[in-house]
Design a protein around this motif. Structure first.
Motif, PDB file in Angstrom:
ATOM      1  N   HIS A 329      56.933   2.050  25.813  1.00 50.04           N
ATOM      2  CA  HIS A 329      55.606   1.909  25.877  1.00 50.04           C
ATOM      3  C   HIS A 329      55.049   2.751  26.973  1.00 50.04           C
ATOM      4  N   HIS A 330      55.792   3.805  27.090  1.00 49.69           N
ATOM      5  CA  HIS A 330      55.288   4.726  28.276  1.00 49.69           C
ATOM      6  C   HIS A 330      54.779   6.234  27.685  1.00 49.69           C
ATOM      7  N   PRO A 331      53.649   6.686  27.982  1.00 49.02           N
ATOM      8  CA  PRO A 331      53.085   7.731  27.368  1.00 49.02           C
ATOM      9  C   PRO A 331      54.278   9.105  27.448  1.00 49.02           C
ATOM     10  N   ASP A 332      55.083   8.868  28.456  1.00 50.02           N
ATOM     11  CA  ASP A 332      56.228  10.103  28.331  1.00 50.02           C
ATOM     12  C   ASP A 332      57.446   9.469  27.531  1.00 50.02           C
ATOM     13  N   GLU A 333      57.323   8.773  26.841  1.00 52.11           N
ATOM     14  CA  GLU A 333      58.505   8.172  25.995  1.00 52.11           C
ATOM     15  C   GLU A 333      59.224   9.217  25.315  1.00 52.11           C
ATOM     16  N   HIS A 334      60.561   9.359  25.325  1.00 55.13           N
ATOM     17  CA  HIS A 334      61.343  10.191  24.669  1.00 55.13           C
ATOM     18  C   HIS A 334      62.814   9.312  24.533  1.00 55.13           C
ATOM     19  N   VAL A 335      63.471  10.436  23.865  1.00 58.25           N
ATOM     20  CA  VAL A 335      65.249   9.821  23.685  1.00 58.25           C
ATOM     21  C   VAL A 335      65.919  11.212  23.893  1.00 58.25           C
ATOM     22  N   ASN A 336      67.053  10.809  24.507  1.00 59.74           N
ATOM     23  CA  ASN A 336      68.084  11.979  24.688  1.00 59.74           C
ATOM     24  C   ASN A 336      69.191  12.127  23.596  1.00 59.74           C
ATOM     25  N   ALA A 337      69.271  13.330  22.971  1.00 57.23           N
ATOM     26  CA  ALA A 337      70.419  13.326  21.849  1.00 57.23           C
ATOM     27  C   ALA A 337      71.930  12.889  22.162  1.00 57.23           C
ATOM     28  N   LYS A 338      72.040  13.158  23.502  1.00 56.04           N
ATOM     29  CA  LYS A 338      73.498  12.732  23.845  1.00 56.04           C
ATOM     30  C   LYS A 338      73.546  11.242  23.830  1.00 56.04           C
ATOM     31  N   THR A 339      72.573  10.532  24.399  1.00 56.08           N
ATOM     32  CA  THR A 339      72.673   8.919  24.364  1.00 56.08           C
ATOM     33  C   THR A 339      72.568   8.651  23.148  1.00 56.08           C
TER      34      THR A 339
END
Ligand SMILES: [Zn+2]
Length: 356
Positions: A329-339
């Motif tokens: 729910h954060h404007p900087d939301e992202h995901v890391n490919a490694k995780t």
């Protein structure tokens, strides 16, 4: 495996704010339909995909299709191993894992039911899980893994939550002659102060610390700049440990407020919304194996999740997903490919090997 990040991006590009999950449900059905080892059932904007087998040892993997509303200016973009955008962490990266597992694992060690559901991010009454549980024998299993964002660790169980609305009466009068009235806001102030000073004790269950929280979340009142107000109200939200029932939690909050409440003045306390939590159940063999395979020690889930929905139906459940919960729910939301890849690997191994 950039394929998972690519698939996540495809899912992120399908807008699916709560109550608007039709297009993403279409995508899920079309993605899974060619695979003969899956029975794919759609109920409204929810999709269930089941591998063959009986339900006694079935593992349920759940993820919600919806997102919260988009932040202004939030766009989807790649930066090296990172994918930014609405829903990347909560929880379209998890949906990508579910789609990949569902299509690759033709014969998992235990039967698996993948549950893609709508309207998790809004009131519980809207949850697509209600539609699915209303269909007899559609969602059954011995354990449920919810792929909510946990940054690749196990977050066990979940807290309960409730919201009480408290209103105070009074008598209107001119502020120049307040002795002619009763000020509802002044009366409410005592109750507010009592609630604000409470610091609930943490509750330890199976070695996990469930920190409880009590917060006033809204206040209202007032008539005009020269009127002693005859009405004031506030709402309080209590996040409580799963070892406490909703009824006991409500009773405890009421006990803090009742000394200041006078029914003869029209004061009321009403439960607006509430749901019990889910116990961690770390001794469940599948959850125990997931804990052993995942990174770090299990922690208590902060917040309410649908683990409680499964728990109240007698199905142990835990949270495990690649997204960072702090980015949800954060404007900087992202995901890391490694995780993302690491979480996929853990689940692939868990479902491929006999879990017990
Ligand atoms: Zn979520």
């Amino acid at each position: 495996m950039t394929a998972l990040l690519d698939l996540t991006e495809q899912l992120v590009d399908i807008a699916s704010e709560s109550h608007h999950e039709g297009a993403i449900a279409d995508f899920v059905v079309q993605y899974l339909a060619p695979f003969g080892h899956l029975e794919v059932i759609r109920v409204n904007h929810n999709v269930v995909a089941k591998t063959a087998g009986d339900d006694a040892q079935r593992i349920i993997i759940g993820g919600h299709l919806d997102t919260v509303p988009r932040h202004p200016g939030q766009v989807t973009r790649r930066e090296g191993d990172l994918l930014f955008g609405l829903g990347t962490a909560d929880m379209k990266s998890s949906l990508a894992i579910m789609l990949e597992l569902a299509t690759i694992l033709e014969v998992p060690a235990s039967p698996v039911t993948y549950v893609f559901y709508a309207c998790e991010e809004v009131g519980r009454a809207h949850s697509g899980l209600n539609d699915l549980f209303a269909v007899p024998n559609l969602v059954k299993g011995e354990v449920a893994l919810l792929l909510e964002p946990t940054a690749g660790g196990v977050e066990a169980g979940c807290q309960g939550t409730l919201r009480l609305a408290v209103s105070f009466g009074g008598v209107r009068a001119h502020t120049a002659r307040p002795f002619r009235g009763v000020n509802a806001i002044h009366r409410m102030a005592q109750a507010l102060a009592a609630v604000a000073q409470v610091q609930p004790e943490p509750v330890v269950i199976d070695g996990l610390i469930y920190a409880e929280q009590l917060q006033v979340v809204s206040v209202s009142g007032g008539v005009a700049g020269n009127v002693v107000p005859d009405e004031a109200s506030f709402a309080v939200n209590y996040r409580f440990a799963p070892s406490t029932s909703l009824a006991d939690a409500e009773q405890w909050v009421r006990s803090l407020i009742e000394p200041f409440v006078d029914e003869t003045q029209g004061d009321t306390i009403n439960l607006q919304d509430g749901a019990g939590g889910a116990m961690p159940q770390l001794t469940d063999p599948v959850i125990a194996k997931l804990v052993a395979m995942s990174t770090g020690q299990p922690t208590a889930k902060v917040g309410w999740t649908d683990c409680a929905t499964f728990f109240e139906r007698g199905i142990p459940a835990c949270n495990f997903g690649p997204g960072d919960p702090l980015l949800a729910h954060h404007p900087d939301e992202h995901v890391n490919a490694k995780t993302l890849d690491a979480s996929y690997d853990v689940l692939f191994t868990l479902l491929s090997e006999a879990a017990r």
